[in-house]
Design an enzyme around this catalytic site. Sequence first.
Site, PDB file in Angstrom:
ATOM      1  N   GLY A  18       0.814  -1.208   0.000  1.00 41.43           N
ATOM      2  CA  GLY A  18       0.000   0.000   0.000  1.00 41.43           C
ATOM      3  C   GLY A  18       0.844   1.253   0.000  1.00 41.43           C
ATOM      4  O   GLY A  18       2.062   1.203   0.244  1.00 41.43           O
ATOM      5  N   ARG A  19       0.175   2.360  -0.293  1.00 44.82           N
ATOM      6  CA  ARG A  19       0.855   3.656  -0.313  1.00 44.82           C
ATOM      7  C   ARG A  19       0.077   4.653   0.535  1.00 44.82           C
ATOM      8  O   ARG A  19      -1.153   4.605   0.594  1.00 44.82           O
ATOM      9  CB  ARG A  19       0.968   4.196  -1.735  1.00 44.82           C
ATOM     10  CG  ARG A  19       1.951   3.448  -2.610  1.00 44.82           C
ATOM     11  CD  ARG A  19       2.015   3.994  -4.022  1.00 44.82           C
ATOM     12  NE  ARG A  19       3.072   3.332  -4.794  1.00 44.82           N
ATOM     13  CZ  ARG A  19       4.298   3.795  -4.911  1.00 44.82           C
ATOM     14  NH1 ARG A  19       4.621   4.945  -4.329  1.00 44.82           N
ATOM     15  NH2 ARG A  19       5.201   3.133  -5.616  1.00 44.82           N
ATOM     16  N   GLY A  20       0.823   5.550   1.166  1.00 41.39           N
ATOM     17  CA  GLY A  20       0.202   6.589   1.959  1.00 41.39           C
ATOM     18  C   GLY A  20       0.860   7.924   1.701  1.00 41.39           C
ATOM     19  O   GLY A  20       1.761   8.041   0.853  1.00 41.39           O
ATOM     20  N   VAL A  25       4.356   0.915   1.854  1.00 38.35           N
ATOM     21  CA  VAL A  25       4.482  -0.284   2.690  1.00 38.35           C
ATOM     22  C   VAL A  25       4.690  -1.473   1.763  1.00 38.35           C
ATOM     23  O   VAL A  25       3.919  -1.684   0.820  1.00 38.35           O
ATOM     24  CB  VAL A  25       3.230  -0.499   3.565  1.00 38.35           C
ATOM     25  CG1 VAL A  25       3.408  -1.744   4.431  1.00 38.35           C
ATOM     26  CG2 VAL A  25       2.968   0.720   4.436  1.00 38.35           C
ATOM     27  N   LYS A  40       7.658  -0.623   6.332  1.00 38.41           N
ATOM     28  CA  LYS A  40       7.061   0.693   6.178  1.00 38.41           C
ATOM     29  C   LYS A  40       8.176   1.698   5.928  1.00 38.41           C
ATOM     30  O   LYS A  40       9.161   1.748   6.665  1.00 38.41           O
ATOM     31  CB  LYS A  40       6.279   1.076   7.431  1.00 38.41           C
ATOM     32  CG  LYS A  40       5.628   2.439   7.345  1.00 38.41           C
ATOM     33  CD  LYS A  40       4.837   2.735   8.607  1.00 38.41           C
ATOM     34  CE  LYS A  40       4.193   4.109   8.529  1.00 38.41           C
ATOM     35  NZ  LYS A  40       3.426   4.426   9.758  1.00 38.41           N
ATOM     36  N   ASP A 135      -4.500   7.842  16.568  1.00 32.29           N
ATOM     37  CA  ASP A 135      -5.082   7.742  15.228  1.00 32.29           C
ATOM     38  C   ASP A 135      -5.810   6.404  15.045  1.00 32.29           C
ATOM     39  O   ASP A 135      -5.629   5.716  14.047  1.00 32.29           O
ATOM     40  CB  ASP A 135      -4.002   7.897  14.162  1.00 32.29           C
ATOM     41  CG  ASP A 135      -4.595   8.181  12.776  1.00 32.29           C
ATOM     42  OD1 ASP A 135      -5.741   8.664  12.701  1.00 32.29           O
ATOM     43  OD2 ASP A 135      -3.905   7.911  11.775  1.00 32.29           O
TER      44      ASP A 135
END
Length: 416
Positions: A18-20, A25, A40, A135
């Site tokens: 995934g990307r943020g 990641v 990460k 969070d």
Amino acid sequence: MSESARTLGRYRILGELGRGAMGVVYKAEDPMLSRTVAIKTINMVADPQERAEYEKRFYQEAKAAGGLSHPNVVMIYDIGHAGDVVYMAMEYVEGTEFRDLLLRGRPELGAAIDIAAQVAEGLAYAHARGVVHRDVKPANIMVPRDGPAKIMDFGIARMRASDVKTQTGMLLGSPKYMAPEQLLGGTVDQRCDIFALGVVLYEALVGAPPFSGSDITQIMYQIVHATPPPPSAVSRRVPPMLDLIVAKTLAKDPAARYQDARELAADLRACRAALTEAAPDDDEETITLPPACTSPAAADTAPTLRLDAAQGVTSAAPQRVEPGLRLRISRRFDSQEATRRLASMTGAGAATGGFAKTMKLDLVAAGADRASTSPSAVDRAIDPAAARPPTRARERWILVASVTIAALIALAIALG
């Protein structure tokens, strides 16, 4: 990361997970220990001031989460630096983010409670060690295929003794899940995580978040000022007992919330143990989660629930209202007082005394509150003048008044 060798430090990259906003990641392999890990990363090619802040937050995550070892917390293994990238190797969890599961539909009621309880237990463990997540949201809850739910991404977690300070006016976290005091720049402690978990639980129970709006400003206003409807008022499948748990997690005043996530987990477990897994309503979509995320403790227990202030969770016999059945009279309904008030409104006055006495006796026989129907109370409601033989005109008037009062009382009883 070396594109030719597809390595990061000693780790061999297997694919992207995934990307943020802060980085990527990866799924990777640790050749030294022969295990799969999640890597990460944060790309440090950015504005120098912004880069310094991100790097501090990244190392803070390692410090905060690196010392946590709990079945409901993703474990951190290693941290390193390669070129313009810093990375963290953590436990690889084969599963699905709770966010993605909620997008498919609501989980089964028991599974939603179990996941919330598991996350609460993980948070309680972190809180006891001085770590506040800050969070908590569905995207940071992983639902594995063969294990309990895990809270992950302590990327903006703050140690109570941390040297990294949040910049003035800077919000760290997802506004939709933030506590009122967090939005207003107040003290952030473990109760903010409890509020956020309450928002997640509400969303899982009814299929919609408790606070919503067309933009962040509206959402923030809702969180600070609005009280969402109880979950049972939105979804018929939710027992009223959960309303009390959700209301306590979403209290605006931190002092009115659960003070310890373990207390919240215990209440959720008690609710789960007392809950019979009912078939979902035909018009309400649910999804089935992995068996490891659910508890078998609540298989065959009482179908209706009550939360007693003195004794806690108790069970009670079902009290469904079927169409056509006669409703019991509310114990709060005082028929004598209602009769007198209705009589004064119609002008019948003392002429309705005999009718009031008759109605009171009928209500007692039907199961009304006997404490309010003593003979003295009934006698006081009767005017001696009512015993005199009525004239024809008075008889007709009494009949009309009686029918009117009877209809009004019947309506009051039905609504009581």
